[in-house]
Design a protein around this motif. Structure first.
Motif: not given
Ligand code: MG
Ligand code: ADP
Length: 158
Positions: A42, A62, A82, A109
């Motif tokens: 992140t 995030s 993510d 991510e």
């Molecule tokens: Mg992260």
């Protein structure tokens, strides 16, 4: 594939690397960020987004719970995902991830959770702790594939 090994002795080095990387990115590019919790995924994604936005104070949370955040920047749309909590391919479809990625600069991510859904031309970055080099040290392993490979190689004169 060729893999480049970049040492990031402290957080400032990661931020510098992120700014450098941001300069090379254009709409349609996909960068994946893998590595365990706290590896710096992140942190790296955030500085890339801020750099693309030309605003180092831009808030880049995030996307752990939202799964996907998008930003409008002068360099084009930027998507930060993510996939740690992704339920499966159905949820990716619902997010419209593939369409968004086609028209954005995209950072993902936990790409492992969305394996089949990611474009094949991309830059994979694996971050890891490097405790022997210090408490804040990280290493980044860069594996570019497709068109991306040649471009990144030229840019980094590796
Ligand atoms: Mg992260
Ligand atoms: P992840 O998304 O991989 O779980 P984060 O970026 O959220 O990781 O957290 C990384 C943490 O490690 C942050 O608190 C950051 O300040 C710290 N950190 C220390 N050194 C570094 C470094 N060299 N690169 C990136 N983050 C670092």
């Amino acid at each position: 594939a060729v893999t480049w090994h970049i040492r990031l002795p402290d957080e400032a080095a990661t931020l510098d690397f992120g700014r450098f990387l941001a300069d090379e990115l254009k709409v349609g590019d996909l960068v994946t960020l893998s590595g365990g919790l706290g590896a710096g995924k992140t942190t790296l994604a955030r500085v890339v987004v801020q750099s693309l936005a030309g605003d180092e104070a831009l808030e880049v949370p995030s996307p752990t719970f939202t799964l996907l955040q998008t930003y409008e920047t002068a360099r084009g749309p930027v998507a930060h995902a993510d996939f740690y909590r992704i339920g499966g391919p159905g949820e990716l479809m619902e997010l419209g991830f593939e369409e968004i990625a086609e028209r954005s600069i995209t950072l993902v991510e936990w790409p492992e959770r969305a394996a089949g859904a990611l474009a094949s031309s991309r830059l994979d970055i694996a971050l890891d702790l490097d405790p022997r080099s210090g408490p804040d040290a990280r290493v980044a392993l860069l594996t570019p594939t497709g068109d991306f490979g040649a471009r990144v190689a030229r840019a980094m004169s590796l």
